[in-house]
Design a protein around this motif. Sequence first.
Motif, PDB file in Angstrom:
ATOM      1  N   THR A 167      64.431 105.997  -8.743  1.00 19.16           N
ATOM      2  CA  THR A 167      65.734 105.119  -9.465  1.00 19.16           C
ATOM      3  C   THR A 167      66.743 105.247  -8.511  1.00 19.16           C
ATOM      4  O   THR A 167      67.276 106.215  -8.056  1.00 19.16           O
ATOM      5  N   SER A 174      67.844 100.555 -10.800  1.00 13.06           N
ATOM      6  CA  SER A 174      66.371 100.041 -10.587  1.00 13.06           C
ATOM      7  C   SER A 174      65.524 101.203 -10.242  1.00 13.06           C
ATOM      8  O   SER A 174      65.798 102.166  -9.742  1.00 13.06           O
ATOM      9  N   THR A 175      64.417 101.088 -11.204  1.00 13.63           N
ATOM     10  CA  THR A 175      63.481 102.070 -11.020  1.00 13.63           C
ATOM     11  C   THR A 175      62.064 101.573 -10.590  1.00 13.63           C
ATOM     12  O   THR A 175      61.499 100.451 -10.882  1.00 13.63           O
ATOM     13  N   SER A 176      61.584 102.263  -9.336  1.00 16.62           N
ATOM     14  CA  SER A 176      60.146 101.542  -8.761  1.00 16.62           C
ATOM     15  C   SER A 176      59.215 102.668  -9.182  1.00 16.62           C
ATOM     16  O   SER A 176      59.544 103.863  -8.666  1.00 16.62           O
ATOM     17  N   MET A 201      61.351  92.325  -5.427  1.00 15.00           N
ATOM     18  CA  MET A 201      62.737  92.071  -5.738  1.00 15.00           C
ATOM     19  C   MET A 201      63.123  91.198  -6.589  1.00 15.00           C
ATOM     20  O   MET A 201      64.079  90.794  -7.068  1.00 15.00           O
ATOM     21  N   LYS A 212      62.624  90.524  -9.807  1.00 14.30           N
ATOM     22  CA  LYS A 212      63.279  90.795 -11.259  1.00 14.30           C
ATOM     23  C   LYS A 212      64.546  91.207 -11.132  1.00 14.30           C
ATOM     24  O   LYS A 212      65.541  90.905 -11.791  1.00 14.30           O
ATOM     25  N   GLY A 213      64.791  91.827 -10.083  1.00 19.94           N
ATOM     26  CA  GLY A 213      66.271  92.331  -9.742  1.00 19.94           C
ATOM     27  C   GLY A 213      67.106  91.166  -9.397  1.00 19.94           C
ATOM     28  O   GLY A 213      68.454  91.107  -9.716  1.00 19.94           O
ATOM     29  N   THR A 223      61.736  99.618  -4.011  1.00 20.25           N
ATOM     30  CA  THR A 223      60.184  99.089  -3.591  1.00 20.25           C
ATOM     31  C   THR A 223      60.094  99.704  -2.173  1.00 20.25           C
ATOM     32  O   THR A 223      59.142 100.405  -1.973  1.00 20.25           O
ATOM     33  N   ASP A 237      66.543  96.529  -6.266  1.00 18.64           N
ATOM     34  CA  ASP A 237      65.235  96.313  -6.492  1.00 18.64           C
ATOM     35  C   ASP A 237      64.229  96.481  -5.257  1.00 18.64           C
ATOM     36  O   ASP A 237      63.290  97.276  -5.120  1.00 18.64           O
ATOM     37  N   SER A 292      71.500  93.854  -7.760  1.00 20.79           N
ATOM     38  CA  SER A 292      70.375  94.225  -8.455  1.00 20.79           C
ATOM     39  C   SER A 292      69.138  93.504  -7.553  1.00 20.79           C
ATOM     40  O   SER A 292      68.040  94.514  -7.632  1.00 20.79           O
ATOM     41  N   ASP A 295      64.500  97.403 -14.174  1.00 23.22           N
ATOM     42  CA  ASP A 295      66.034  96.773 -13.384  1.00 23.22           C
ATOM     43  C   ASP A 295      67.118  96.337 -14.526  1.00 23.22           C
ATOM     44  O   ASP A 295      66.611  95.632 -15.296  1.00 23.22           O
TER      45      ASP A 295
END
Length: 303
Positions: free
Chosen positions: A240, A207-209, A145, A147-148, A255, A251, A247, A173
């Motif tokens: 996504t 946000s993409t994990s 989390m 970076k978000g 995750t 994130d 954010s 993110d």
Amino acid sequence: MFWLLEAKTTSRTQVIMSTFITIKTDKKNEKYIEDGFEIMKSVDMSLSSYNKDAKVFLLNKNLHVSLDAYLYEALSLCKYYYKVSYGYFDITVGSITKDLYRFGEDERVASASELKSAKIDFNALKFNEKEAFIEDGMKVDLGGMGKGFGVQKVADYLKKMQVDDAIISASGDIRCLSTCKIEVQNPFDEESRLLSFETLKSDMGISTSGNYNRYILSKENNHLIDPKAKKPQMLFASITLISSLSSASLDAYATAASVMPTNKAYEFLDTLDVAYIIVQSDKEIVISKNIASYVKNLSNFSK
């Protein structure tokens, strides 16, 4: 993931939080970009498990650390995310990501017996507004989390400065203060895009994990650790999320969903105020039924 903003803008990039941070805004507001980078650096000094002077690194090293405002807020959010995600968002997977796989450092492949004996227990982390403690043999990793969280702090600052046309990007993110066009990378081909869309409203996060851009030797040893099974996940190639939620939350939720069993992941995401685009490991693309409430001009390049 790629993102685009129209002309008459200024874009600058720095390496912070072990990734490329890009801030792009209207030229009249470019004076705020450096402040944005300083905010990201401050967040990194709180949440990093790599920087030897950062709060989280010191917590992992000494099992105790005094908290600053960023880390207290982040830990409080992590406690909430742990609860609402049925325990799948668990920052104590650091015992695996940091001690066993050592992602981003002296990387190695963890054995099945090491993974099985790893200690993961969010309740072993104790904190209040002033300090945090963690039990011996454990580490925390806020990479799911962090970076978000940083992106959101920069967005909050820019909005305070009355900036309403900007994009902040930190790897997967992204925060768009105005509307913007997003191109999502194909997780099975780094050189191609999977689809594109435009955000429908201003001030939205994406946000993409995924398990495709951070692994050791093979994707079977990726950084997305299921805290219950104590091993990397292989069910989803990428998730996504698009929403007006913070954010940091996007994130964390991306995750968490990434490491859940398939049915539970969809059940979880359907309870949230988000739209999603999911690429399963079998290459099936699943797009949420509510996508039209969040994006427009959705184009699928995989067909």
